[in-house]
Design a protein around this motif. Structure first.
Motif, PDB file in Angstrom:
ATOM      1  N   ARG A  56     132.771  27.428  30.434  1.00 53.04           N
ATOM      2  CA  ARG A  56     132.304  26.825  29.176  1.00 53.04           C
ATOM      3  C   ARG A  56     131.080  25.971  29.439  1.00 53.04           C
ATOM      4  N   GLY A  57     130.086  26.591  30.071  1.00 52.70           N
ATOM      5  CA  GLY A  57     128.839  25.880  30.354  1.00 52.70           C
ATOM      6  C   GLY A  57     128.206  25.435  29.041  1.00 52.70           C
ATOM      7  N   ARG A  58     127.734  24.195  29.005  1.00 52.17           N
ATOM      8  CA  ARG A  58     127.176  23.644  27.763  1.00 52.17           C
ATOM      9  C   ARG A  58     125.690  23.397  27.903  1.00 52.17           C
ATOM     10  N   GLY A  59     124.954  23.725  26.834  1.00 51.70           N
ATOM     11  CA  GLY A  59     123.526  23.421  26.793  1.00 51.70           C
ATOM     12  C   GLY A  59     123.256  22.296  25.814  1.00 51.70           C
ATOM     13  N   ARG A  60     121.981  22.006  25.577  1.00 49.80           N
ATOM     14  CA  ARG A  60     121.613  20.985  24.594  1.00 49.80           C
ATOM     15  C   ARG A  60     122.047  21.435  23.208  1.00 49.80           C
ATOM     16  N   ASN A 117     113.108  18.981  28.223  1.00 51.15           N
ATOM     17  CA  ASN A 117     113.694  19.112  29.557  1.00 51.15           C
ATOM     18  C   ASN A 117     113.824  20.549  30.052  1.00 51.15           C
ATOM     19  N   ASP A 118     112.877  21.408  29.700  1.00 54.43           N
ATOM     20  CA  ASP A 118     112.959  22.785  30.179  1.00 54.43           C
ATOM     21  C   ASP A 118     112.029  22.997  31.357  1.00 54.43           C
ATOM     22  N   VAL A 119     112.490  23.866  32.259  1.00 58.01           N
ATOM     23  CA  VAL A 119     111.678  24.225  33.421  1.00 58.01           C
ATOM     24  C   VAL A 119     111.342  25.706  33.252  1.00 58.01           C
ATOM     25  N   ARG A 124     108.867  31.422  30.502  1.00 57.41           N
ATOM     26  CA  ARG A 124     110.305  31.675  30.329  1.00 57.41           C
ATOM     27  C   ARG A 124     111.121  30.626  31.064  1.00 57.41           C
ATOM     28  N   LYS A 125     112.291  30.364  30.507  1.00 58.20           N
ATOM     29  CA  LYS A 125     113.075  29.247  31.035  1.00 58.20           C
ATOM     30  C   LYS A 125     113.874  29.668  32.271  1.00 58.20           C
ATOM     31  N   CYS A 126     113.695  28.926  33.364  1.00 64.08           N
ATOM     32  CA  CYS A 126     114.508  29.215  34.557  1.00 64.08           C
ATOM     33  C   CYS A 126     115.484  28.091  34.844  1.00 64.08           C
TER      34      CYS A 126
END
Ligand code: BTN
Length: 260
Positions: A56-60, A117-119, A124-126
């Motif tokens: 259940r990985g959570r993102g923003r 906070n994206d890399v 594209r987001k890694c």
């Protein structure tokens, strides 16, 4: 305590603020695991929890963070930073800068950042970062959650257009453990001296200054030129000569993918 992987000692050298690494096979979310440990003990600051898989990985913004087995670094760090809680947004920027530096130094790939906070690699987001605060009168905690796409060869559905992995970008498999070690070393090197100078390091890695962007805030959209980041971490957007500060949302760079 020695660093461990399900009880097996890992010879990772740790410097402050890190004290121990717990490497799990499977967990719901490393951020949630960190919360449980904080609730149970006063000795968890400096703990790094890594999982091979999150169910259940959570993102923003309540999103799901896809966390398939053995291809990513799904990591949370429990910290008790010295700076006042009102300045903890600096750690978001710091985390992004240090992840970018670690990927660049290990692979030579050019890495960019996107507010908040994206890399990114080639737009594209890694890596996505989820900082959560447990604020108490005393003993407040910061949980630094980072999901780094390391060895995925493809992405399902909509992610195909917006996500990437270090493997896809570098053309070869990357050791997750070595990347973790590199990131923790970079993170630890700047930890004691971390201050508002991180705003400048973060700014240098952003490509869309002076370009038109749209910030999506649920149903609301704000379009304008991305001008700067303020000292409180807000993105400054200029629309028809008027500047406004943005505190939440997703930045869409015109002609770029919408990154979630
Ligand atoms: C985002 O870009 O939306 C943030 C994604 C953060 C994902 C990481 S993976 C490790 C940690 N545990 C979670 O459940 N989320 C963060």
């Amino acid at each position: 305590m020695e660093p461990e992987s399900n009880g097996t000692s890992l010879p990772l050298r740790l410097s402050p603020p890190f004290k121990r690494i717990v490497w799990l096979d499977n967990v719901d979310s490393t951020n949630d695991q960190a919360r449980r440990w904080i609730a149970e003990s006063d000795e968890v600051s400096g703990t790094v929890v890594v999982a091979n898989k999150q169910s259940r990985g959570r993102g923003r913004l309540g999103r799901v963070w896809q966390s398939p087995e053995n291809v990513g670094l799904w990591v949370s760090i429990v910290l008790q930073p010295a700076r006042p809680v009102s300045e903890w947004f600096l750690y978001t920027l710091y985390t992004a800068v240090t992840v970018a530096d670690a990927i660049e130094s290990m692979t030579g790939i050019e890495v960019h950042l996107k507010w908040p906070n994206d890399v990114l690699v080639r737009g594209r987001k890694c890596c996505g970062i989820l900082l959560e605060t447990i604020a108490r009168e005393s003993n407040s905690y910061l949980i630094v959650g980072a999901g780094i796409n390391v060895n995925q060869e493809t992405f399902p559905g909509d992610l195909k257009d917006t996500a990437t992995s270090i493997r896809i970008e570098s053309g070869h498999e990357v050791s997750r453990r070595q990347l973790l070690e590199t990131w923790l070393r970079v993170f630890s090197e700047g930890w004691d001296t971390l201050d508002t100078a991180v705003l400048q390091s973060w700014k240098k890695k952003v490509q869309y200054w002076g370009k038109e962007v749209t910030v999506v805030q649920g149903e609301k959209r704000v379009t304008g030129l991305a001008v700067d980041i303020d000292t409180d971490g807000a993105l400054i957007i200029e629309t028809a000569g008027m500047r406004q500060k943005i505190y939440a949302g997703d930045v869409v760079v015109e002609n770029g993918p919408i990154l979630r």
